[in-house]
Structure formats: structure tokens, C-alpha cells
Scaffold this motif. Structure first.
Motif, mmCIF file in Angstrom:
data_model
loop_
_atom_site.group_PDB
_atom_site.id
_atom_site.type_symbol
_atom_site.label_atom_id
_atom_site.label_comp_id
_atom_site.label_asym_id
_atom_site.label_seq_id
_atom_site.Cartn_x
_atom_site.Cartn_y
_atom_site.Cartn_z
ATOM 1 N N LYS A 40 0.600 -1.286 0.064
ATOM 2 C CA LYS A 40 -0.023 0.037 -0.025
ATOM 3 C C LYS A 40 0.908 1.406 0.031
ATOM 4 C CE LYS A 40 -3.717 -2.418 2.202
ATOM 5 N NZ LYS A 40 -3.004 -3.798 2.618
ATOM 6 N N ASN A 93 -6.505 3.700 12.153
ATOM 7 C CA ASN A 93 -6.037 3.733 10.765
ATOM 8 C C ASN A 93 -6.637 2.660 9.876
ATOM 9 O OD1 ASN A 93 -4.381 6.010 11.149
ATOM 10 N ND2 ASN A 93 -3.032 4.632 12.354
ATOM 11 N N TYR A 115 -6.738 0.893 6.500
ATOM 12 C CA TYR A 115 -5.962 0.858 4.925
ATOM 13 C C TYR A 115 -6.749 -0.241 4.083
ATOM 14 C CZ TYR A 115 -2.392 2.358 7.870
ATOM 15 O OH TYR A 115 -1.569 2.852 9.173
ATOM 16 N N VAL A 170 -1.370 6.360 -2.851
ATOM 17 C CA VAL A 170 -2.090 6.277 -1.659
ATOM 18 C C VAL A 170 -2.729 7.273 -1.559
ATOM 19 C CG1 VAL A 170 -1.926 6.040 0.752
ATOM 20 C CG2 VAL A 170 -0.461 4.616 -0.764
ATOM 21 N N SER A 224 -5.274 9.630 0.923
ATOM 22 C CA SER A 224 -5.734 9.696 2.487
ATOM 23 C C SER A 224 -6.499 10.592 2.733
ATOM 24 C CB SER A 224 -4.373 9.938 3.357
ATOM 25 O OG SER A 224 -3.392 9.183 3.263
ATOM 26 N N ARG A 242 -8.369 7.143 7.048
ATOM 27 C CA ARG A 242 -8.784 6.041 5.839
ATOM 28 C C ARG A 242 -7.659 6.312 4.717
ATOM 29 N NH1 ARG A 242 -13.681 7.623 2.207
ATOM 30 N NH2 ARG A 242 -12.181 9.053 1.632
ATOM 31 N N LYS A 243 -6.887 5.425 4.319
ATOM 32 C CA LYS A 243 -5.876 5.324 3.265
ATOM 33 C C LYS A 243 -6.224 4.231 2.429
ATOM 34 C CE LYS A 243 -2.568 6.931 6.845
ATOM 35 N NZ LYS A 243 -0.954 6.870 7.304
#
Length: 303
Positions: free
Chosen positions: A64, A190, A192, A219, A221, A293-294
Motif C-alpha cells: 500500500k 487507521n 488501509y 495512496v 488519505s 482512511r488510506k
């Protein structure tokens, strides 16, 4: 006519007959055999490229991170020293029919509810004018399958029922950040997740040269302060093995991280008998829970 005049004519006819026989045998047996053998080698190279690119996607989904990867795929084959004519092929990237997972977040900002539908792309190779068998390949939900017409079978498993869908465990990660002075209370979570889609304008390549499968991961975010709840829903129409593997991973991660946070609570499913029910988590309003949120936006292309 003398016998001396006839003999050279007969000899020439015999030589001509031998040449015609040799040429017929060459075209009937040797050329097709060599072209078929060259085609087998070509399809083996396609297979190797598909497996390598599958590994590339698994790596990108697991890490990620921002990255770019590519894998060459020979579109045509069947040529050899005495016959340069090649077959062709079509390399295609497209979306699966439906999204595979939905993340819904409710917080105190506007808009109050944010929902993401995550998608899964697939890629395939289809031969054109093949000199051996019309054998193709597809990559779907993390696995490479061999195709022939409408038939499809997994490359690395004995049947569709034995596929383990190991990639499902890389698509969803969750971790909690406890308060420094109160480890039993969390200030942040967090999440992912992975979104795999076709690259705009680069969805197919055709011909008999070399194609290229490409991958780009970026990525994205976003932060959600004052989060009050989160729901993770898995598409029930997914292949059963993939759906269950994805739910098990999301459920295990959610259960372990929520247990570490006294201000986070799992909501039991409405129907205990429902297979792979939505995972619902609520958070106390005090102290404030921030959800980060990633999304690893992975785009697959064919050039």
C-alpha cells in the motif's frame, strides 16, 4: 527415340517427384510441428508474465505504497527460422461486474456519512489465429486461470473449489492508536484499503508484437474527526471462497483492534445466521475518535 535421351528425362522426373514429396512432407508435418512448438513456448511466456504480474499486484496491495511496476507480455508466437508468420493476441484490462467491499463512515462533519465502494479489476489474454490451441489466460480475484473457449480452470490449483484466495488478506488492514496516558483508550484508528481499477485509456493491446501490463499505485488519505461509527460490508455476490476469506480477515482485524480500545464497540449482527454479515463498529463521542482512511488506488493498464 534412343535410350540415352530417355534416361535423363526419367532421372529429372524422379528428382522432381522426390522434391515435391519432400516439400509436401515439409509443409504437412515439419512446418506445423515447429510452429506448434514455437506457439507452446510463446504461451508459456504469456503464462510466466501473468504469474509475475499477479505477484506484482499482490505486492502493491500488501505494501500500500506509491509505486510503478510493469511486465512484458508477448502477444503473438508460432514463428521460427523458416517461417516468420506469427499469431496474434488481445490483452485486456476491465472491471469485475460489481464492487467487492463498501466502507461507510459517520462523523460529526459535513457530509455526515461517507461511503466508498471498492472495486476489483481483472486482466486477460486471448489468442488470435493460434498455431497450437486457443489457450488463453485470465487473472481474477488474485488468481491466474487457464481458458479455452468458455472453459476455465485455475492454473495453480486442482479446481475452483480449492483456491485459497490469499490476496484477500491484503485488501483490508486496521490498526488502533492508543492515548499515551491511557493505553486502554484509542484516539485514532487507521484503516488501509485497496481499490483496483483499469487505467483510463489503457485497457487493451492487440497485435503480434510485445504488449505490456502496467501497474501504478498511489495512496490517497483522508481524515475523519469525531467519528461515531464505521461499517464494512462485503458484496454477497462475490465468489464464495474470496468473499469468506475477505470477511474472515476483516473480522479478525476488527475484533483484535476493537478489543484494544475501550471506547470502540462491535455491534452484533442483526441476523446471527447471516453469512459474512456487515462488520459494524461504534465509537464513544468522548474522547474524540479520529479515523484515518488510506486507500491504495491501484490502476492496471495494457499497452
Amino acid at each position: 527415340m534412343s535410350e540415352d535421351a530417355v534416361a535423363p528425362v526419367v532421372a529429372a522426373m524422379l528428382i522432381f517427384a522426390i522434391g515435391v514429396t519432400f516439400f509436401a512432407a515439409w509443409n504437412a508435418y515439419y512446418v506445423p510441428s515447429m510452429k506448434a512448438q514455437s506457439e507452446v513456448t510463446h504461451l508459456r511466456d504469456v503464462e510466466t508474465g501473468f504469474l509475475r504480474f499477479s505477484s506484482d499486484i499482490g505486492t502493491a496491495a500488501s505494501l500500500k505504497r506509491n509505486m510503478q511496476l510493469s511486465e512484458p507480455i508477448p502477444l503473438g508466437g508460432g514463428d521460427f527460422t523458416f517461417d516468420a508468420v506469427k499469431s496474434g493476441g488481445l490483452l485486456r484490462v476491465q472491471n469485475e461486474t460489481d464492487g467487492y467491499l463498501r466502507i461507510s463512515i459517520i462523523n460529526g462533519t459535513s457530509p455526515a456519512t461517507t461511503s466508498n465502494i471498492l472495486r476489483f479489476a481483472n486482466y486477460s489474454y486471448q489468442p488470435v489465429n493460434n498455431f497450437w490451441q486457443d489457450q488463453g489466460y485470465t487473472w481474477s480475484y488474485g488468481n491466474v486461470n487457464v481458458t479455452k473457449g468458455t472453459l476455465e480452470t485455475p492454473l495453480q490449483y486442482t479446481s475452483m473449489d480449492t483456491i485459497t484466495y490469499g490476496m484477500a488478506g491484503t485488501l483490508f488492514d486496521l490498526d488502533a492508536v492508543p492515548l499515551p496516558d491511557d493505553p486502554a483508550t484509542c484516539s485514532q484508528m487507521n484503516i488501509y484499503i485497496v481499490n483496483i481499477t483499469p487505467s483510463a485509456g489503457h485497457t487493451h493491446a492487440s497485435g503480434n508484437g510485445n504488449g505490456m501490463l502496467t501497474l501504478e499505485s498511489a495512496v490517497v488519505s483522508q481524515q475523519f474527526p469525531n467519528t461515531t461509527s464505521m461499517t464494512v460490508s462485503i458484496n454477497p455476490a462475490l465468489p464464495g471462497g474470496f468473499r469468506d476469506a475477505l470477511w474472515d480477515d476483516a473480522d479478525n482485524q476488527s475484533a483484535s483492534e476493537v478489543l484494544n480500545c475501550g471506547n470502540a464497540h462491535r455491534i452484533p449482527p442483526t441476523d446471527p445466521l447471516e453469512p459474512d454479515p456487515p462488520i459494524q463498529v461504534t465509537f464513544d463521542t468522548i474522547p474524540n475518535m479520529t479515523l484515518n482512511r488510506k486507500i491504495a488506488e491501484i490502476t492496471l493498464g495494457a499497452d
